[in-house]
Design a protein around this motif. Structure first.
Motif, PDB file in Angstrom:
ATOM      1  N   TYR B  13       0.847  -1.192   0.000  1.00  0.00           N
ATOM      2  CA  TYR B  13       0.000   0.000   0.000  1.00  0.00           C
ATOM      3  C   TYR B  13       0.881   1.240   0.000  1.00  0.00           C
ATOM      4  CZ  TYR B  13      -3.490   3.231   2.002  1.00  0.00           C
ATOM      5  OH  TYR B  13      -4.307   4.277   2.261  1.00  0.00           O
ATOM      6  N   TYR B  14       1.908   1.224   0.839  1.00  0.00           N
ATOM      7  CA  TYR B  14       2.798   2.370   0.921  1.00  0.00           C
ATOM      8  C   TYR B  14       3.591   2.555  -0.348  1.00  0.00           C
ATOM      9  CZ  TYR B  14       2.943   5.262   4.931  1.00  0.00           C
ATOM     10  OH  TYR B  14       2.657   6.251   5.820  1.00  0.00           O
ATOM     11  N   LYS B  19       5.642   5.493  -5.094  1.00  0.00           N
ATOM     12  CA  LYS B  19       5.959   5.528  -6.524  1.00  0.00           C
ATOM     13  C   LYS B  19       5.542   6.853  -7.138  1.00  0.00           C
ATOM     14  CE  LYS B  19       4.349   1.672  -8.202  1.00  0.00           C
ATOM     15  NZ  LYS B  19       3.999   0.437  -8.879  1.00  0.00           N
ATOM     16  N   GLU B  20       4.438   7.424  -6.603  1.00  0.00           N
ATOM     17  CA  GLU B  20       3.970   8.712  -7.104  1.00  0.00           C
ATOM     18  C   GLU B  20       4.615   9.860  -6.352  1.00  0.00           C
ATOM     19  OE1 GLU B  20       1.710   8.716  -9.576  1.00  0.00           O
ATOM     20  OE2 GLU B  20       1.683   6.541  -9.547  1.00  0.00           O
ATOM     21  N   ASN B  21       5.656   9.548  -5.554  1.00  0.00           N
ATOM     22  CA  ASN B  21       6.361  10.580  -4.795  1.00  0.00           C
ATOM     23  C   ASN B  21       5.507  11.310  -3.785  1.00  0.00           C
ATOM     24  OD1 ASN B  21       9.051  10.499  -5.303  1.00  0.00           O
ATOM     25  ND2 ASN B  21       8.910  11.695  -7.188  1.00  0.00           N
ATOM     26  N   CYS B  22       4.567  10.603  -3.167  1.00  0.00           N
ATOM     27  CA  CYS B  22       3.837  11.238  -2.075  1.00  0.00           C
ATOM     28  C   CYS B  22       3.505  10.172  -1.031  1.00  0.00           C
ATOM     29  CB  CYS B  22       2.585  11.942  -2.580  1.00  0.00           C
ATOM     30  SG  CYS B  22       1.286  10.815  -3.045  1.00  0.00           S
ATOM     31  N   ARG B  23       2.810  10.564   0.020  1.00  0.00           N
ATOM     32  CA  ARG B  23       2.476   9.627   1.091  1.00  0.00           C
ATOM     33  C   ARG B  23       0.983   9.617   1.357  1.00  0.00           C
ATOM     34  NH1 ARG B  23       7.022  12.691   4.264  1.00  0.00           N
ATOM     35  NH2 ARG B  23       6.801  11.417   6.100  1.00  0.00           N
ATOM     36  N   GLY B  30       9.517  15.189   1.262  1.00  0.00           N
ATOM     37  CA  GLY B  30      10.379  16.044   2.074  1.00  0.00           C
ATOM     38  C   GLY B  30       9.612  17.017   2.936  1.00  0.00           C
ATOM     39  N   GLU B  31       8.323  16.733   3.152  1.00  0.00           N
ATOM     40  CA  GLU B  31       7.491  17.692   3.861  1.00  0.00           C
ATOM     41  C   GLU B  31       7.268  17.267   5.301  1.00  0.00           C
ATOM     42  OE1 GLU B  31       3.981  18.508   1.558  1.00  0.00           O
ATOM     43  OE2 GLU B  31       2.998  19.346   3.326  1.00  0.00           O
ATOM     44  N   PHE B  32       7.358  18.228   6.200  1.00  0.00           N
ATOM     45  CA  PHE B  32       7.092  17.964   7.608  1.00  0.00           C
ATOM     46  C   PHE B  32       5.613  18.143   7.897  1.00  0.00           C
ATOM     47  CE2 PHE B  32      10.434  17.369  10.729  1.00  0.00           C
ATOM     48  CZ  PHE B  32      11.548  17.389   9.923  1.00  0.00           C
ATOM     49  N   ARG B  33       5.149  17.540   8.982  1.00  0.00           N
ATOM     50  CA  ARG B  33       3.759  17.758   9.404  1.00  0.00           C
ATOM     51  C   ARG B  33       3.664  19.133  10.049  1.00  0.00           C
ATOM     52  NH1 ARG B  33       3.156  12.304  12.796  1.00  0.00           N
ATOM     53  NH2 ARG B  33       5.392  12.600  12.977  1.00  0.00           N
ATOM     54  N   THR B  34       2.425  19.602  10.241  1.00  0.00           N
ATOM     55  CA  THR B  34       2.228  20.915  10.851  1.00  0.00           C
ATOM     56  C   THR B  34       2.789  20.914  12.263  1.00  0.00           C
ATOM     57  OG1 THR B  34       0.040  20.451  10.027  1.00  0.00           O
ATOM     58  CG2 THR B  34       0.485  22.702  10.710  1.00  0.00           C
TER      59      THR B  34
END
Lengths: 235, 276
Positions: B13-14, B19-23, B30-34
């Protein structure tokens, strides 16, 4: 194997003198390794680096407690006992580092629902302790016949206040150093498996230390190979 | 169907998302959570802060007490961190003595304090050889959704900036310490170490700020602690898949950007606080 096989290797013929000139000085201390010296564990090894000495014993693959069982791979456990006193939080932290390094190389999938226990006893500490523990653990795992995808070795670098790099520092050099970096590298592609550092240093210095550690690891792996060749060639 | 696929084959699933470069939570690699931070919320503590990194919540309370300085360093005080991972924050922890993860986190925070020289221990000394401050830093995790080390480092930093120590004078006649609660001063924070954690997937892909699920599926983790001059206080990589030097470089650059983000957030928070 009958009895214990002892192999010694002098990486540099002379003993360590003053630290090398600027840039990676590659003088590691005298190494020695003895395998199969304990009768109860499935594998055991004693690794000496200069005056630092660690004894490792490996039990496995053996029965695992149901609470710790993993259905598709072996459960690895590392116990590190200091020379004096009771194990504390620092030992737990080092156990986690060594365990994760071993988990990355040991083929646990071949022995599911079993446990592989590595017990390390610090015999003497004269600097570069974690690296010596890693080397002892690797040799003990090989002696026990645990399947691994690569060998690993530990290398310590120390940076002193004017940026000189020292490999395999003694306890005195570690205390006076500005930063002490310990790396675990694998034998296949010299990739960085584990790293733990103490002190402040810059990014460029990190890359420099890593490069020096990679060159030094070649010596260590050559020593592993020679000592194992010597051991198995006698039979 | 999608939820059952997630339970049965979490890694697959992950991988589809990676593969689409996101989560799955919509973030990029490369993005942090709020990140949100709140300081000074615990009235009974000398300094406190609450940090939320997405769902991961860590609260830090600092109490200052008197103690005798160590005999081998008579002009230094103590900073004693303790990370508490209770059954409240995650199903994985049981009550009782601290488990391995809590001990490793405590050791990590102690190393960060020691390496980065965030406060000079000499500043904590009141009277050489006789009396010094001991700062007990208790970091309690209220909700464990991954990346505990980043949240703890940030909480510690914010709480230390919030600590106000009263002035202490030693009365020469009685040799007792006299505390003047009306006169308080902030600690001298010399550097601002900020931790950035990465998870390694399938030996190649690096993602930033892993959630608890991602941490389980990852083949390795890496935490970089950097201060404002770009100096590294700690490179904590507890095993896991191997990394090349080039990948490490990428991590360093990401850590530098993260440091700027965190510093900006902290400056905003402290500027907006009303003076007591």
């Amino acid at each position: 194997m009958e009895g214990a096989m002892q192999t010694e290797s002098k990486i540099r013929a002379d003993s360590r003198t003053e630290p090398g000139p600027r840039g990676p000085g590659c003088s590691l201390r005298h190494f020695a390794c003895e395998q199969n010296l304990l009768s109860r564990p499935d594998g055991s090894a004693s690794f000496l680096q200069g005056d630092t000495s660690v004894l490792a014993g490996v039990y496995g693959p053996a029965e695992v407690k149901i609470s710790k069982e993993i259905f598709n791979k072996a459960t690895l456990e590392v116990i590190l006992r200091p020379k004096t006193g009771l194990p504390g939080v620092a030992e737990k932290s080092r156990e986690r580092l060594i365990r994760n390094t071993c988990e990355a190389v040991v083929l646990g999938a071949l022995h599911p629902r079993t446990s592989i226990t590595v017990v390390l006893q610090v015999v003497s500490d004269a600097g570069s302790l974690l690296a010596c523990c890693l080397n002892a653990a690797c040799m003990a795992l090989v002696d026990a016949g645990v399947p691994m995808r690569a060998l690993f070795c530990g290398v310590t670098c120390a940076l002193d206040s004017d940026g000189t790099l020292m490999l395999d520092p003694t306890a005195k050099q570690e205390k006076e150093a500005r930063a002490v970096l310990t790396f675990a590298l694998d034998s296949v592609e010299r990739k960085l498996l584990m790293s733990t550092t103490k002190g402040l240093y810059s990014d460029a210095e990190l890359q420099q230390c890593l490069a020096a550690a990679q060159t030094a690891s070649t010596h260590v792996f050559r020593f592993y190979r020679e000592s194992l060749q010597r051991r198995y060639s006698k039979s | 169907f999608l939820m059952s696929f997630r339970t049965v084959e979490p890694l697959e699933y992950y991988r589809r998302f990676l593969k689409e470069n996101c989560r799955p939570d919509g973030r990029e690699l490369g993005e942090f959570r709020t990140t949100t931070v709140n300081v000074g919320s615990i009235g009974t503590a000398d300094g406190s802060s609450l940090v939320k990194l997405g769902n991961t919540t860590v609260i830090c309370g600092i109490k200052a007490e008197f103690g005798a300085p160590p005999t081998d360093a008579p002009d230094k005080g103590y900073v004693v961190p303790n990370v508490d991972l209770s059954p409240l924050c995650s199903w994985r922890f049981r009550s009782g003595p601290p488990g391995e993860e809590a001990q490793v986190a405590s050791q990590f925070i102690a190393d960060v304090i020691e390496n980065s020289q965030i406060i000079q221990k000499e500043d904590l000394c009141i009277s050489s050889g006789k009396l010094a401050w001991v700062l007990y830093c208790d970091l309690i995790c209220l909700n464990h959704d991954g990346n505990i080390l980043d949240a703890c480092t940030f909480a510690l930093l914010a709480a230390l900036k919030n600590v106000q120590l009263p002035e202490v004078t030693i009365n020469e006649e009685t040799a007792l310490a006299e505390v003047n609660l009306k006169k308080k001063s902030y600690l001298n924070i010399r550097t601002h170490p900020v931790a950035t954690s990465f998870a390694v997937f399938d030996d190649t892909l690096l993602i930033v700020d892993p959630t608890e699920e991602e941490e389980h599926l990852a083949t390795g983790t890496l935490t970089v602690v950097m201060d404002e001059e770009g100096k590294l206080c700690c490179l904590h990589k507890p095993g896991g898949s191997g990394l090349t030097g080039a990948k490490l470089q990428d991590c360093m650059s990401r850590a530098v950007t993260r440091h700027k983000e965190v510093k900006k957030l902290m400056d905003e928070v402290f500027k907006s606080m009303k003076p007591k």
